[in-house]
Motif scaffolding. Structure first.
Motif, PDB file in Angstrom:
ATOM      1  N   TRP A  93     -15.369 -26.606  25.306  1.00  0.00           N
ATOM      2  CA  TRP A  93     -15.200 -26.579  23.846  1.00  0.00           C
ATOM      3  C   TRP A  93     -16.492 -27.023  23.151  1.00  0.00           C
ATOM      4  O   TRP A  93     -16.947 -26.403  22.201  1.00  0.00           O
ATOM      5  N   HIS A  95     -19.459 -26.748  24.343  1.00  0.00           N
ATOM      6  CA  HIS A  95     -20.400 -25.642  24.553  1.00  0.00           C
ATOM      7  C   HIS A  95     -20.091 -24.470  23.609  1.00  0.00           C
ATOM      8  O   HIS A  95     -20.993 -23.839  23.051  1.00  0.00           O
ATOM      9  N   GLN A  96     -18.806 -24.199  23.431  1.00  0.00           N
ATOM     10  CA  GLN A  96     -18.393 -23.113  22.539  1.00  0.00           C
ATOM     11  C   GLN A  96     -18.855 -23.395  21.099  1.00  0.00           C
ATOM     12  O   GLN A  96     -19.320 -22.486  20.395  1.00  0.00           O
ATOM     13  N   LEU A  99     -22.535 -22.694  20.994  1.00  0.00           N
ATOM     14  CA  LEU A  99     -22.834 -21.259  20.966  1.00  0.00           C
ATOM     15  C   LEU A  99     -22.613 -20.686  19.572  1.00  0.00           C
ATOM     16  O   LEU A  99     -23.299 -19.740  19.157  1.00  0.00           O
TER      17      LEU A  99
END
Lengths: 237, 237
Positions: A93, A95-96, A99
């Motif tokens: 999460w 990392h998301q 991004l």
């Protein structure tokens, strides 16, 4: 051994997201091109003997590991620096979110370079005027509104994007608010007061002792019209 | 339990990179919006009760885990589907390649939408003509040249991007070559013959039994001028 960060030595750019994580963690690192010039950086990009050459800076060397792409560097560093949750779902999460910040940063860049990164701003000024309007009026509110929403939805409280302690995503959101406020002061003055949680997180990160020391040091480069976040008043409506 | 993929039901788009991985692995999955319409997808994007709402499709649900961002979905699925190496450095390298493909895909989109995704192509046709020229002449060769180079540098051989067996990055590079060949047939006819390894990988992936069966099925949607890879002959030089 110290981490070695490779990034352009004269701009904040994408490298700044990595610098903020290393600084907040008090990690030992060398900002290679600021110390030794860009030749070692170019050697990785162009050297034929590199097994896993990055496509572009920033990239990080940690012993035998060489990793490029800002979000991947932060994914790698997150657990090691204590700036990511321990569980897989929490790391994913975080990392998301990073991004999504990556996408926002690319759009911020293209607001002044909508035709080609290889051209000067002055060569794409008219198109930039058109693109920046949509970026300012639609995309900044879309993205920052999403951050406000996920802060509100965090079951551990709205002081952090993920869980109840600081992650690299919080640091990156701080940097995004800094950069957008530099580039689009008029647009941000309209948007930010409606986003209490984003504004509060930005303020809280700025007050952290290590971050504040870094921001006041000469290691923190200024925003300039060579970086990703640029101030061209004509693009600010 | 079957994976649930949420993506727009009428285009390949970014969702296709996930579909290819699921199909090649023979994984059980539901392409939710193609079966049940877009309402369940919109509920995740707009629902106030979602703890970790994605910013945009595609996203994947696997039991309690909800993950968005194409490259993060593939990072999550890679090990589970046998489409990523087992070691951390290898997984990170595969992910780094995927993130570079993500950048390429965003640029491919902006070649026809350089001003705003919310406008029609026809409303930004002149700017698209200018941007597409740089994309075609500089960026496609830059990106595909990098893939050729990392194939050549792979110590396990040039048949795969990472190690000696298929990863999701190979599948994604296949899709990129498909998409660029659809969009820019003239430009790709110039570039691809000079990139033997990229062309060979594209051909080898297309011949894999599960992939071939998928590509010949009605689950594979056609390229259209609603997706990311669009054919506008005037943008192909």
């Amino acid at each position: 051994m110290a981490y070695e960060l490779y990034y352009w030595p004269t701009i904040q750019g994408r490298g700044e997201f990595v610098r903020l994580a290393l600084e907040e963690a008090g990690a030992e690192y060398v900002d290679v091109a600021r110390v030794r010039g860009v030749a070692p950086l170019m050697a990785f990009l162009e050297g034929q003997a590199v097994e896993r050459p990055p496509f572009a800076p920033p990239f990080l060397q940690d012993g035998a590991v060489l990793v490029g792409q800002t979000a991947a560097i932060l994914l790698y560093l997150g657990g090691r620096l204590g700036l990511a949750p321990a569980d897989e779902a929490g790391r994913l999460w975080t990392h998301q979110i990073q991004l999504t910040i990556t996408d926002l940063v690319a759009e911020a860049h293209d607001s002044h370079h909508p035709i080609a990164a290889s051209l000067y701003y002055e060569q794409q000024r008219r198109e930039a005027g058109r693109r920046a309007r949509y970026f300012r009026e639609d995309r900044i509110p879309d993205y920052l509104g999403w951050f406000e929403r996920i802060l509100a939805a965090n079951p551990a409280g709205d002081a952090h994007l993920v869980g109840s302690s600081l992650t690299y995503a919080d640091l990156s959101l701080f940097q995004v608010v800094e950069g957008l406020s530099y580039s689009f002061p008029r647009a941000m003055a309209q948007v930010l007061p409606r986003l209490e949680r984003v504004a509060a997180l930005h303020g809280a990160v700025a007050k952290r002792p290590r971050l504040r020391a870094y921001l006041n040091s000469d290691r923190r480069l200024p925003f300039t019209e060579e970086g990703i976040f640029r101030r061209y008043p004509e693009l600010d409506g």
